[in-house]
Design a protein around this motif. Structure first.
Motif, PDB file in Angstrom:
ATOM      1  N   UNK A 159      30.594  55.088  53.387  1.00 27.60           N
ATOM      2  CA  UNK A 159      32.026  55.303  53.195  1.00 27.60           C
ATOM      3  C   UNK A 159      32.568  56.230  54.272  1.00 27.60           C
ATOM      4  N   UNK A 160      33.689  55.862  54.899  1.00 29.76           N
ATOM      5  CA  UNK A 160      34.309  56.741  55.900  1.00 29.76           C
ATOM      6  C   UNK A 160      34.784  58.051  55.267  1.00 29.76           C
ATOM      7  N   UNK A 161      35.154  58.981  56.105  1.00 31.86           N
ATOM      8  CA  UNK A 161      35.565  60.300  55.637  1.00 31.86           C
ATOM      9  C   UNK A 161      36.680  60.198  54.604  1.00 31.86           C
ATOM     10  N   UNK A 162      36.478  60.843  53.478  1.00 33.80           N
ATOM     11  CA  UNK A 162      37.517  60.932  52.464  1.00 33.80           C
ATOM     12  C   UNK A 162      37.620  59.747  51.537  1.00 33.80           C
ATOM     13  N   UNK A 163      36.914  58.657  51.826  1.00 35.78           N
ATOM     14  CA  UNK A 163      36.955  57.498  50.926  1.00 35.78           C
ATOM     15  C   UNK A 163      36.087  57.815  49.714  1.00 35.78           C
ATOM     16  N   UNK A 164      36.684  57.802  48.543  1.00 33.77           N
ATOM     17  CA  UNK A 164      35.940  58.115  47.326  1.00 33.77           C
ATOM     18  C   UNK A 164      35.251  56.874  46.786  1.00 33.77           C
ATOM     19  N   UNK A 165      34.270  57.092  45.924  1.00 32.49           N
ATOM     20  CA  UNK A 165      33.556  55.963  45.344  1.00 32.49           C
ATOM     21  C   UNK A 165      34.490  55.122  44.472  1.00 32.49           C
ATOM     22  N   UNK A 166      35.441  55.753  43.791  1.00 32.31           N
ATOM     23  CA  UNK A 166      36.417  54.977  43.011  1.00 32.31           C
ATOM     24  C   UNK A 166      37.303  54.150  43.925  1.00 32.31           C
ATOM     25  N   UNK A 167      37.734  54.722  45.033  1.00 34.68           N
ATOM     26  CA  UNK A 167      38.542  53.981  46.004  1.00 34.68           C
ATOM     27  C   UNK A 167      37.767  52.773  46.524  1.00 34.68           C
ATOM     28  N   UNK A 168      36.493  52.979  46.874  1.00 37.67           N
ATOM     29  CA  UNK A 168      35.672  51.882  47.386  1.00 37.67           C
ATOM     30  C   UNK A 168      35.468  50.811  46.332  1.00 37.67           C
ATOM     31  N   UNK A 169      35.179  51.214  45.094  1.00 38.17           N
ATOM     32  CA  UNK A 169      35.028  50.215  44.028  1.00 38.17           C
ATOM     33  C   UNK A 169      36.350  49.516  43.739  1.00 38.17           C
ATOM     34  N   UNK A 170      37.464  50.236  43.832  1.00 40.64           N
ATOM     35  CA  UNK A 170      38.765  49.602  43.628  1.00 40.64           C
ATOM     36  C   UNK A 170      39.022  48.514  44.647  1.00 40.64           C
ATOM     37  N   UNK A 171      38.678  48.775  45.904  1.00 39.87           N
ATOM     38  CA  UNK A 171      38.825  47.759  46.949  1.00 39.87           C
ATOM     39  C   UNK A 171      37.940  46.562  46.638  1.00 39.87           C
ATOM     40  N   UNK A 172      36.726  46.814  46.183  1.00 39.91           N
ATOM     41  CA  UNK A 172      35.813  45.742  45.798  1.00 39.91           C
ATOM     42  C   UNK A 172      36.435  44.885  44.698  1.00 39.91           C
ATOM     43  N   UNK A 173      36.926  45.523  43.651  1.00 38.37           N
ATOM     44  CA  UNK A 173      37.539  44.788  42.534  1.00 38.37           C
ATOM     45  C   UNK A 173      38.720  43.965  43.016  1.00 38.37           C
ATOM     46  N   UNK A 174      39.576  44.551  43.818  1.00 37.95           N
ATOM     47  CA  UNK A 174      40.776  43.840  44.253  1.00 37.95           C
ATOM     48  C   UNK A 174      40.428  42.666  45.152  1.00 37.95           C
ATOM     49  N   UNK A 175      39.373  42.776  45.921  1.00 35.80           N
ATOM     50  CA  UNK A 175      38.913  41.617  46.701  1.00 35.80           C
ATOM     51  C   UNK A 175      38.421  40.506  45.780  1.00 35.80           C
ATOM     52  N   UNK A 176      37.718  40.864  44.717  1.00 42.00           N
ATOM     53  CA  UNK A 176      37.249  39.858  43.753  1.00 42.00           C
ATOM     54  C   UNK A 176      38.440  39.202  43.042  1.00 42.00           C
ATOM     55  N   UNK A 177      39.460  39.994  42.739  1.00 43.98           N
ATOM     56  CA  UNK A 177      40.661  39.430  42.115  1.00 43.98           C
ATOM     57  C   UNK A 177      41.325  38.437  43.060  1.00 43.98           C
ATOM     58  N   UNK A 178      41.376  38.774  44.338  1.00 44.33           N
ATOM     59  CA  UNK A 178      41.959  37.847  45.305  1.00 44.33           C
ATOM     60  C   UNK A 178      41.212  36.523  45.341  1.00 44.33           C
ATOM     61  N   UNK A 179      39.885  36.583  45.264  1.00 44.86           N
ATOM     62  CA  UNK A 179      39.085  35.356  45.242  1.00 44.86           C
ATOM     63  C   UNK A 179      39.334  34.563  43.962  1.00 44.86           C
ATOM     64  N   UNK A 180      39.431  35.271  42.852  1.00 48.42           N
ATOM     65  CA  UNK A 180      39.695  34.628  41.563  1.00 48.42           C
ATOM     66  C   UNK A 180      41.032  33.900  41.593  1.00 48.42           C
ATOM     67  N   UNK A 181      42.046  34.569  42.118  1.00 47.41           N
ATOM     68  CA  UNK A 181      43.372  33.955  42.203  1.00 47.41           C
ATOM     69  C   UNK A 181      43.376  32.763  43.154  1.00 47.41           C
ATOM     70  N   UNK A 182      42.728  32.924  44.285  1.00 48.29           N
ATOM     71  CA  UNK A 182      42.708  31.841  45.274  1.00 48.29           C
ATOM     72  C   UNK A 182      42.086  30.573  44.703  1.00 48.29           C
ATOM     73  N   UNK A 183      41.080  30.736  43.855  1.00 49.94           N
ATOM     74  CA  UNK A 183      40.432  29.570  43.250  1.00 49.94           C
ATOM     75  C   UNK A 183      41.388  28.797  42.357  1.00 49.94           C
ATOM     76  N   UNK A 184      42.458  29.453  41.911  1.00 49.82           N
ATOM     77  CA  UNK A 184      43.454  28.803  41.054  1.00 49.82           C
ATOM     78  C   UNK A 184      44.736  28.465  41.823  1.00 49.82           C
ATOM     79  N   UNK A 185      44.695  28.557  43.141  1.00 46.61           N
ATOM     80  CA  UNK A 185      45.868  28.254  43.945  1.00 46.61           C
ATOM     81  C   UNK A 185      46.904  29.351  43.928  1.00 46.61           C
ATOM     82  N   UNK A 186      46.477  30.576  43.642  1.00 47.79           N
ATOM     83  CA  UNK A 186      47.392  31.708  43.554  1.00 47.79           C
ATOM     84  C   UNK A 186      47.015  32.752  44.594  1.00 47.79           C
ATOM     85  N   UNK A 187      47.839  33.803  44.684  1.00 45.47           N
ATOM     86  CA  UNK A 187      47.573  34.881  45.629  1.00 45.47           C
ATOM     87  C   UNK A 187      48.008  36.205  45.021  1.00 45.47           C
TER      88      UNK A 187
END
Length: 219
Positions: A98-126
Protein backbone atom coordinates in the motif's frame (compact mmCIF):
# COMPACT_ATOMS: atom_id res chain seq x y z
CA UNK A 1 -24.50 -8.96 13.49
CA UNK A 2 -24.87 -6.29 16.20
CA UNK A 3 -24.89 -2.78 14.79
CA UNK A 4 -23.09 -0.09 16.74
CA UNK A 5 -24.34 3.44 17.01
CA UNK A 6 -21.91 4.97 14.55
CA UNK A 7 -23.63 6.11 11.37
CA UNK A 8 -21.99 8.07 8.56
CA UNK A 9 -24.15 9.81 6.02
CA UNK A 10 -27.64 8.31 6.32
CA UNK A 11 -29.84 9.34 3.38
CA UNK A 12 -33.56 8.64 3.16
CA UNK A 13 -35.09 6.64 0.25
CA UNK A 14 -33.48 4.65 -2.23
CA UNK A 15 -29.06 6.25 -11.73
CA UNK A 16 -29.65 6.93 -14.71
CA UNK A 17 -28.31 10.47 -15.07
CA UNK A 18 -29.62 10.85 -18.58
CA UNK A 19 -32.01 13.68 -17.76
CA UNK A 20 -29.56 16.36 -18.83
CA UNK A 21 -26.86 18.52 -17.32
CA UNK A 22 -26.88 18.82 -13.56
CA UNK A 23 -26.49 21.81 -11.28
CA UNK A 24 -25.46 22.16 -7.68
CA UNK A 25 -29.15 22.38 -6.81
CA UNK A 26 -29.70 18.84 -8.05
CA UNK A 27 -31.30 17.21 -11.08
CA UNK A 28 -34.71 16.74 -9.51
CA UNK A 29 -35.80 20.18 -8.28
CA UNK A 30 -39.59 19.95 -8.54
CA UNK A 31 -41.95 18.32 -6.03
CA UNK A 32 -43.32 15.70 -8.38
CA UNK A 33 -42.41 12.09 -9.15
CA UNK A 34 -39.80 11.41 -11.82
CA UNK A 35 -40.93 10.16 -15.20
CA UNK A 36 -41.80 6.47 -15.54
CA UNK A 37 -38.71 4.39 -16.18
CA UNK A 38 -36.30 6.87 -14.59
CA UNK A 39 -34.78 7.67 -11.22
CA UNK A 40 -33.84 11.16 -10.05
CA UNK A 41 -31.54 12.05 -7.15
CA UNK A 42 -32.27 14.93 -4.80
CA UNK A 43 -28.98 16.66 -4.08
CA UNK A 44 -28.04 19.04 -1.26
CA UNK A 45 -28.44 22.65 -2.36
CA UNK A 46 -25.42 24.89 -2.76
CA UNK A 47 -22.82 22.14 -3.08
CA UNK A 48 -20.80 21.70 -6.25
CA UNK A 49 -19.52 18.24 -5.30
CA UNK A 50 -21.81 16.60 -2.70
CA UNK A 51 -20.86 13.08 -1.61
CA UNK A 52 -24.33 11.54 -1.51
CA UNK A 53 -27.89 12.32 -2.50
CA UNK A 54 -30.41 13.38 0.11
CA UNK A 55 -32.74 10.85 -1.47
CA UNK A 56 -33.75 9.43 -4.82
CA UNK A 57 -37.14 9.37 -6.52
CA UNK A 58 -37.99 6.25 -8.50
CA UNK A 59 -40.42 6.60 -11.38
CA UNK A 60 -43.09 4.03 -12.09
CA UNK A 61 -42.11 0.92 -14.05
CA UNK A 62 -38.39 1.48 -13.53
CA UNK A 63 -36.47 -1.80 -13.98
CA UNK A 64 -33.90 -2.16 -11.22
CA UNK A 65 -31.10 -4.51 -10.24
CA UNK A 66 -30.07 -5.28 -6.65
CA UNK A 67 -26.74 -6.83 -5.80
CA UNK A 68 -26.15 -9.02 -2.81
CA UNK A 69 -23.73 -7.84 -0.17
CA UNK A 70 -20.30 -7.96 -1.79
CA UNK A 71 -16.95 -8.00 -0.05
CA UNK A 72 -13.39 -7.80 -1.32
CA UNK A 73 -11.88 -10.72 -3.22
CA UNK A 74 -8.86 -12.53 -1.75
CA UNK A 75 -6.44 -11.49 -4.46
CA UNK A 76 -3.28 -10.98 -2.42
CA UNK A 77 -1.97 -14.53 -2.27
CA UNK A 78 1.24 -13.31 -0.69
CA UNK A 79 -0.60 -12.55 2.57
CA UNK A 80 -1.94 -15.17 5.00
CA UNK A 81 -5.36 -16.52 4.01
CA UNK A 82 -8.15 -14.78 5.89
CA UNK A 83 -5.99 -11.84 6.90
CA UNK A 84 -7.01 -8.26 6.24
CA UNK A 85 -4.04 -7.87 3.88
CA UNK A 86 -5.18 -10.84 1.77
CA UNK A 87 -8.07 -8.67 0.53
CA UNK A 88 -5.85 -6.06 -1.09
CA UNK A 89 -6.39 -5.94 -4.87
CA UNK A 90 -2.96 -6.59 -6.36
CA UNK A 91 -4.01 -5.17 -9.73
CA UNK A 92 -4.32 -1.77 -8.08
CA UNK A 93 -1.58 -2.34 -5.49
CA UNK A 94 1.08 -4.63 -7.00
CA UNK A 95 2.47 -7.11 -4.52
CA UNK A 96 -0.14 -6.02 -2.01
CA UNK A 97 2.03 -3.06 -1.01
CA UNK A 98 0.00 0.00 0.00
CA UNK A 99 1.32 3.47 -0.88
CA UNK A 100 1.88 6.05 1.83
CA UNK A 101 -1.26 6.81 3.79
CA UNK A 102 -3.47 4.23 2.08
CA UNK A 103 -5.31 2.42 4.86
CA UNK A 104 -6.33 -1.21 4.78
CA UNK A 105 -10.01 -0.15 4.79
CA UNK A 106 -9.37 2.17 1.85
CA UNK A 107 -7.64 -0.65 -0.05
CA UNK A 108 -10.42 -3.12 0.71
CA UNK A 109 -13.00 -0.50 -0.28
CA UNK A 110 -11.34 -0.14 -3.67
CA UNK A 111 -11.36 -3.92 -4.01
CA UNK A 112 -15.08 -4.11 -3.20
CA UNK A 113 -15.97 -1.30 -5.59
CA UNK A 114 -14.05 -2.98 -8.40
CA UNK A 115 -16.02 -6.19 -7.75
CA UNK A 116 -19.26 -4.18 -7.81
CA UNK A 117 -18.26 -2.73 -11.17
CA UNK A 118 -17.75 -6.24 -12.53
CA UNK A 119 -21.08 -7.37 -11.09
CA UNK A 120 -22.88 -4.46 -12.72
CA UNK A 121 -21.12 -4.90 -16.04
CA UNK A 122 -22.28 -8.51 -16.21
CA UNK A 123 -25.85 -7.18 -16.14
CA UNK A 124 -25.27 -4.45 -18.73
CA UNK A 125 -24.99 -1.75 -16.07
CA UNK A 126 -22.28 0.59 -14.80
CA UNK A 127 -21.37 2.69 -11.78
CA UNK A 128 -23.39 5.53 -13.32
CA UNK A 129 -26.58 3.49 -12.92
CA UNK A 130 -26.26 3.04 -9.13
CA UNK A 131 -28.86 4.97 -7.15
CA UNK A 132 -28.52 3.64 -3.61
CA UNK A 133 -25.77 1.99 -1.56
CA UNK A 134 -25.51 0.27 1.82
CA UNK A 135 -22.08 0.01 3.44
CA UNK A 136 -20.99 -2.06 6.45
CA UNK A 137 -17.58 -1.43 7.99
CA UNK A 138 -15.64 -3.37 10.61
CA UNK A 139 -12.80 -2.01 12.73
CA UNK A 140 -9.33 -2.85 11.43
CA UNK A 141 -7.30 -4.95 13.85
CA UNK A 142 -6.22 -2.82 16.79
CA UNK A 143 -8.44 0.14 15.87
CA UNK A 144 -11.14 1.45 18.19
CA UNK A 145 -13.50 2.45 15.39
CA UNK A 146 -14.14 1.77 11.72
CA UNK A 147 -12.18 3.79 9.18
CA UNK A 148 -14.88 5.95 7.61
CA UNK A 149 -12.33 8.38 6.15
CA UNK A 150 -10.51 5.58 4.32
CA UNK A 151 -13.79 4.20 3.00
CA UNK A 152 -14.86 7.65 1.76
CA UNK A 153 -11.61 8.10 -0.15
CA UNK A 154 -12.21 4.73 -1.84
CA UNK A 155 -15.81 5.71 -2.61
CA UNK A 156 -14.78 8.99 -4.22
CA UNK A 157 -12.55 7.07 -6.64
CA UNK A 158 -15.71 5.64 -8.24
CA UNK A 159 -18.63 7.88 -7.26
CA UNK A 160 -19.42 11.56 -6.69
CA UNK A 161 -16.22 12.93 -8.17
CA UNK A 162 -17.36 15.61 -10.61
CA UNK A 163 -18.14 19.28 -10.13
CA UNK A 164 -21.84 19.64 -10.88
CA UNK A 165 -21.45 23.24 -12.06
CA UNK A 166 -18.62 22.62 -14.53
CA UNK A 167 -18.89 18.89 -15.29
CA UNK A 168 -15.16 18.48 -14.68
CA UNK A 169 -13.78 15.75 -12.48
CA UNK A 170 -12.63 16.65 -8.97
CA UNK A 171 -9.21 15.20 -8.02
CA UNK A 172 -9.30 12.53 -5.31
CA UNK A 173 -6.44 11.60 -2.94
CA UNK A 174 -5.19 8.04 -2.67
CA UNK A 175 -4.00 7.82 0.91
CA UNK A 176 -1.88 10.89 1.61
CA UNK A 177 -0.81 11.38 -2.02
CA UNK A 178 -1.71 14.57 -3.81
CA UNK A 179 -5.26 14.41 -5.24
CA UNK A 180 -5.34 13.05 -8.79
CA UNK A 181 -7.84 11.99 -11.44
CA UNK A 182 -10.33 9.46 -9.99
CA UNK A 183 -10.12 5.85 -11.10
CA UNK A 184 -13.61 6.18 -12.65
CA UNK A 185 -15.00 9.63 -13.42
CA UNK A 186 -18.64 9.42 -12.39
CA UNK A 187 -21.16 12.09 -11.43
CA UNK A 188 -23.56 9.56 -9.85
CA UNK A 189 -24.34 10.33 -6.23
CA UNK A 190 -26.43 7.53 -4.75
CA UNK A 191 -28.29 7.77 -1.51
CA UNK A 192 -26.16 5.92 1.00
CA UNK A 193 -25.69 4.81 4.56
CA UNK A 194 -22.53 3.52 6.21
CA UNK A 195 -22.58 1.60 9.48
CA UNK A 196 -19.88 0.30 11.78
CA UNK A 197 -20.77 -3.23 12.84
CA UNK A 198 -19.31 -5.78 15.22
CA UNK A 199 -18.35 -8.49 12.73
CA UNK A 200 -18.54 -9.11 9.00
CA UNK A 201 -19.27 -12.66 7.81
CA UNK A 202 -15.84 -13.43 6.31
CA UNK A 203 -12.59 -13.43 8.29
CA UNK A 204 -10.47 -10.50 7.20
CA UNK A 205 -13.24 -8.47 5.59
CA UNK A 206 -13.47 -4.86 6.72
CA UNK A 207 -15.95 -3.71 4.07
CA UNK A 208 -19.19 -5.14 2.67
CA UNK A 209 -21.36 -3.22 0.22
CA UNK A 210 -24.60 -3.75 -1.63
CA UNK A 211 -26.03 -1.47 -4.29
CA UNK A 212 -29.20 -0.94 -6.27
CA UNK A 213 -28.99 0.19 -9.88
CA UNK A 214 -31.60 1.24 -12.44
CA UNK A 215 -31.49 0.19 -16.06
CA UNK A 216 -31.21 3.36 -18.19
CA UNK A 217 -34.53 4.49 -19.63
CA UNK A 218 -33.35 4.27 -23.24
CA UNK A 219 -33.10 0.48 -22.89
Amino acid sequence: MRKRALIAGVAAVAISFSAGAGTAAGWWDKPKPPRPGTVAPVLPAGQANPMIASGVGIGANTPIYKTSGLGPSALNTGAPAGSEASYVDTVVFPGGTLPAGVTITEAQGINVLRRIGENLQAQGLSYADVYTMRVFLQNPAGAATADFAGWNRAYRQYFANTDLTTGNYVPVPLGTAAPAKPFVVNKARPSRFALEIENLPVNGWLVEVEVDAAYPAQR
